[in-house]
Scaffold this active site. Structure first.
Site, PDB file in Angstrom:
ATOM      1  CE  LYS A 131      -1.042  -0.836   5.021  1.00 10.01           C
ATOM      2  NZ  LYS A 131      -0.529  -2.086   5.074  1.00 10.01           N
ATOM      3  CG  ASN A 167      -0.779   3.080   7.971  1.00 12.73           C
ATOM      4  OD1 ASN A 167      -0.491   3.075   9.266  1.00 12.73           O
ATOM      5  ND2 ASN A 167      -0.083   1.940   7.373  1.00 12.73           N
ATOM      6  CG  HIS A 202      -1.581  -5.853  12.119  1.00 11.17           C
ATOM      7  ND1 HIS A 202      -0.825  -5.688  12.758  1.00 11.17           N
ATOM      8  CD2 HIS A 202      -1.815  -5.319  10.850  1.00 11.17           C
ATOM      9  CE1 HIS A 202      -0.035  -4.696  11.953  1.00 11.17           C
ATOM     10  NE2 HIS A 202      -0.494  -4.469  10.665  1.00 11.17           N
TER      11      HIS A 202
END
Length: 440
Positions: free
Chosen positions: A116, A139, A184
């Site tokens: 990303k 982010n 995660h």
């Protein structure tokens, strides 16, 4: 109208995002309370003296008396106090939700387990080369809320699953999920499906969805979009894909051979696929093709992502410190041309990941592995022979150095978060690079 004027706001989690939230509310005449479970959180010295704050724990009284709770990315949402607050009907959101409520310009929203940052940087360079005034953030290191101070023609946001989990008002003009692989999992008590559904929220209310044709998990589960554009490493039914022609890989769309990948400065298929996604985005917003192709041809990859840090005496040292999950490490291995021995440096905080598929790959290629950090001992189970365990990465690199031969590759692709021993993946990658240049 200031919809927060009478709110009792609590911000949980400092760092650059937490500070941006503090500044957001102060600019609207609201003085929030701030807390962080860390004893000495980053950004604590930037808090104005009149801001009440609590560190080392959650202040339950503050939380339960709030009317609005704003959570920074990475804060564990299933703390008993936060669960109780939610049951009491207290609104819990993140910075992207605050941003989405106020942003006026069109938004390109980008997420994915891997790639990303690369795609965000590529489409940003294309848009700026065209002369567009863009707000780049999320982010990627610039808090989205800090972009609200200026008027932009277009917002380009990299958004994590943590941020999406607390976002409800985002209406992206274009939304893309590049890929979804396990990451995660320690943050999601209900497992991988919960992580996947968090990613999928980026498509909700989007006008155009850009999907990975070879990753079914990127197919929208919401059906309130106008249409989808697809990209994929292989042809199949993708709108943008890679095709080999006369020994060269080409970016192809609608049977048109657009770019010979050999002219790009980065020569791995990971970035070829990232280029597909960026080109799809650029076409949607009508960036002239010659501008997009110029950016792609000049792109040499991101620092700390499959980056050749040093080469000496026939040995290549590759810094892939940004590989903080299993999917990224698998991609790195699969895209290497290995003629000698591959020495793989693994370690850090595994975030409760499942390493089964990586174990298969390591055994299949007879890779030497060097494991360190919080979950280093667990990682030693991924290999059979030539497995080494140390406390630190530097100790592992000292062992590697003694075993190197011509044509070998040293790959730092940890498959884990860096935060058990390093301030960031960037710091981890810098130490690896410095070692390679000094001792390699």
């Amino acid at each position: 109208m200031n919809i927060y004027r009478r709110s009792k706001v609590v911000i949980i989690g400092l760092g650059i995002t937490g500070i941006s939230c503090v500044n957001f509310f102060l600019s609207r005449g609201v003085v929030p309370k701030v807390m962080d479970t860390r004893i000495s959180p980053p950004g604590i010295n930037k808090l104005p003296c009149f801001i009440q704050h609590c560190v080392g724990k959650l202040n339950e009284t503050w939380v339960l008396n709030a009317t609005l709770i704003v959570i920074s990315p990475g804060v564990y949402l299933y703390h008993p106090t936060l669960i109780l607050a939610k049951k009491l009907g207290i609104e819990i959101i993140g910075d992207i939700e605050l941003f989405a409520r106020e942003a006026c310009a069109p938004i390109i929203a980008i997420t994915g387990s891997n790639g990303k940052s690369t795609v965000t940087q590529l489409i940003s360079k294309m848009a700026r080369s065209m002369g567009l005034n863009i707000g780049l953030g999320g982010n990627i290191g610039i808090p989205a809320l800090s972009l609200l101070h200026k008027a932009y023609q277009l917002y380009i946001l990299e958004i994590s699953s943590f941020q999406l989990e607390l976002t409800h008002s985002l209406r992206a003009t274009i939304a893309v999920i590049l890929n979804i692989s396990e990451d995660h999992i320690d943050h999601y008590p209900y497992g991988f499906k919960q992580y996947y559904l968090s990613k999928q929220k980026i498509y909700k209310n989007a006008s155009i969805c850009v999907i990975n044709a070879l990753d079914i998990l990127t197919t929208p589960i919401y059906h309130d979009y106008n249409y989808c554009i697809s990209f994929g490493e292989k042809e199949y039914s993708a709108d943008y894909y890679i095709k080999n022609y006369k020994g060269y890989d080409w970016i192809v769309s609608n049977e048109q051979y657009i770019l010979n990948c050999s002219v790009m400065k980065t020569h791995n298929r990971i970035n070829y696929v990232n280029a597909l996604a960026a080109l799809a985005l650029s076409d949607i917003i009508n960036i002239p093709r010659y501008i997009a192709l110029k950016v792609l041809s000049q792109f040499s990859g991101l620092t700390h992502r499959c980056q050749l840090s040093y080469k000496n005496r026939g040995v290549s040292w590759i810094n892939d410190s940004k590989a903080t999950n299993v999917g990224a490490t698998k991609e790195a291995i699969n895209n290497l041309a290995i003629f000698g021995t591959l020495h793989l440096i693994l370690g850090g905080d595994s975030k409760s990941a499942n390493f089964a598929t990586l174990a298969y790959l390591i055994k299949q290629h007879e890779i030497n592995i060097y494991c360190f950090g919080k979950d280093g001992l667990l990682l030693t189970e991924l290999g059979k022979n030539h497995v080494f365990y140390t406390n630190t990465m530097l100790q592992a690199l000292c062992i590697v150095r003694r075993r190197l031969k011509n044509k070998d590759i040293v790959l730092l692709s940890p498959a884990c978060s860096s935060l058990d021993q390093f301030p960031s993946y960037k710091a981890r990658g810098a130490i690896f690079t410095n070692f390679a240049k000094k001792f390699g």
